[in-house]
Design an enzyme around this catalytic site. Structure first.
Site, PDB file in Angstrom:
ATOM      1  N   ASP B  53       0.817  -1.209   0.000  1.00 55.16           N
ATOM      2  CA  ASP B  53       0.000   0.000   0.000  1.00 55.16           C
ATOM      3  C   ASP B  53       0.855   1.267   0.000  1.00 55.16           C
ATOM      4  O   ASP B  53       2.054   1.228   0.268  1.00 55.16           O
ATOM      5  CB  ASP B  53      -0.884   0.023   1.256  1.00 55.16           C
ATOM      6  N   TYR B 112       6.746  -9.895   7.133  1.00 57.11           N
ATOM      7  CA  TYR B 112       6.625  -8.451   7.287  1.00 57.11           C
ATOM      8  C   TYR B 112       7.223  -8.048   8.630  1.00 57.11           C
ATOM      9  O   TYR B 112       7.220  -8.836   9.589  1.00 57.11           O
ATOM     10  CB  TYR B 112       5.151  -8.017   7.281  1.00 57.11           C
TER      11      TYR B 112
END
Lengths: 253, 253
Positions: B53, B112
């Site tokens: 994003d 992540y």
């Protein structure tokens, strides 16, 4: 008067260094302007522990100031200043000190750190705060050279001219150490005081040793034979942080 | 065809995410443009392991590509692309892969990391890559909640809507761990795949637990009772890195 000692961190990327100069953005100017807004237009002078050059960062620069406003606690000063300052300067701590405290003359030790990424290519979010070295480095030789540089020496060969030559270039380097970290390593330099560009030239010398351009003996010779025109390169400013200024006894943490 | 798998790092600050979109700067667009310059104007499509994003960074995003130019070695591709790409994108590695390799479908695991500075004020050079949390956090409770979230669950309560609800929100979270680091700590999330905004909502949930706003039992309840409209806040994008994409067996390093 109420005197405060203030610990400040800054991202030096977009500053022409600490010191106020005409037509250039400086850390000192921004901080004095913030104080002025909180002191009914009266602009106090702030006194740093020393200057930092264009592009050099700080995690723990210290200055003292005697603001004309008297009704603020240290925490209120910190919050109010951070509310006014740009995002690349943050006040970390404010404490009240005796009226004769002096951020520069009372400093007994300073710690600098220089951050290095010893392989190319470097993840790009590090580009403002770490030097990318495009080749491998001989860790053992760099450590030998760092040890040779520790102690009390004439560091003329590891400083740069700023106006007239400094009469006394003898300084004590308490520590010059290499520390691995998750993104490479950093050089930690602790001394009673540093000559102009000395940390960046110590770093440059160690990188030359690590890359095989300079021997440990040559480093020792540069200490023995002070020479302002030495071959030592100056590492660029963006990897360097003024990490901490000590005011206690030299043997404190 | 010659197919290459490319590992790329980017500072997501100044991108509207990975995916090409009209009138906005994207990572994919920049990389495809660099390939085009090296392929006589022929623009190849690159296929990422997934999107990131707006504002999210990557240390190890992977894409595959079939460039029309055939006379470049993997190292030559890396150097040539880095010579053309902007400073906030760096190609870390290029390797030749079988013609049926697919960066998205062959990925077996993703890691992540979300970076947090758990006290205010934060040194300003961290402001683009780490979340400043203005209060202390209960480390023990956060660890309990992280452990409860690990494993195979319906993560609907920890995802955000992106178009129609995903039919199957069951995912395996191999690891959700808190790791101290020199500037605070990071949350490490390893899974076979993640729902939309899932890592940022897992982070948000742990921060709510750490701040006393949410109990560990409430976290367990959200796993048991999937609810897209849950109270969980989404942590902002700038602390998040896509750290690594794994293509080997699930038990590799």
């Amino acid at each position: 008067v109420s005197r405060f000692a203030v610990t400040v961190a800054y991202d030096g990327t977009d500053f022409f260094g600490w010191q106020v100069q005409p037509n250039h953005r400086s850390v000192q100017e921004e901080i004095e302007s913030a104080f002025q807004l909180l002191c009914d237009g009266k602009r106090p002078r702030i006194h740093g522990s020393g200057r930092t050059d264009t592009g050099v960062h700080a995690r723990g620069q210290v200055f003292h100031v005697d603001p004309s406003r008297k009704n603020y606690s240290p925490d209120k000063w910190r919050e109010s200043l951070n509310g006014l300052l740009p995002q690349d300067i943050r006040i970390l701590e404010v404490r009240e000190v005796p009226a004769d405290f002096h951020a520069r003359y009372d400093a007994v030790r300073k710690e600098y750190r220089y951050y290095i990424f010893p392989a190319r290519p470097m993840p790009p979010e590090l580009r403002r705060t770490r030097l990318e070295v495009g080749h491998s480095l001989d860790w053992t030789r760099m450590q030998e050279a760092a040890e040779a540089l520790q102690g009390r020496h004439d560091f003329t060969s590891f400083s740069a001219a700023r106006g007239p030559e400094e009469a006394d270039a003898v300084r004590t380097l308490y520590a010059l150490e290499l520390h691995p970290d998750p993104d490479g390593f950093y050089l930690r330099a602790v001394g009673e005081g540093f000559l102009y560009k000395m940390v960046r030239r110590l770093t440059g010398a160690l990188l030359m040793v690590g890359g095989g351009e300079l021997s440990v003996d040559a480093v020792t010779n540069l200490l023995m034979n002070p020479n302002r025109e030495s071959c030592i390169r100056t590492a660029p400013p963006h990897g360097l942080f003024l990490w901490r200024v000590h005011y206690g006894a030299p043997d404190e943490d």
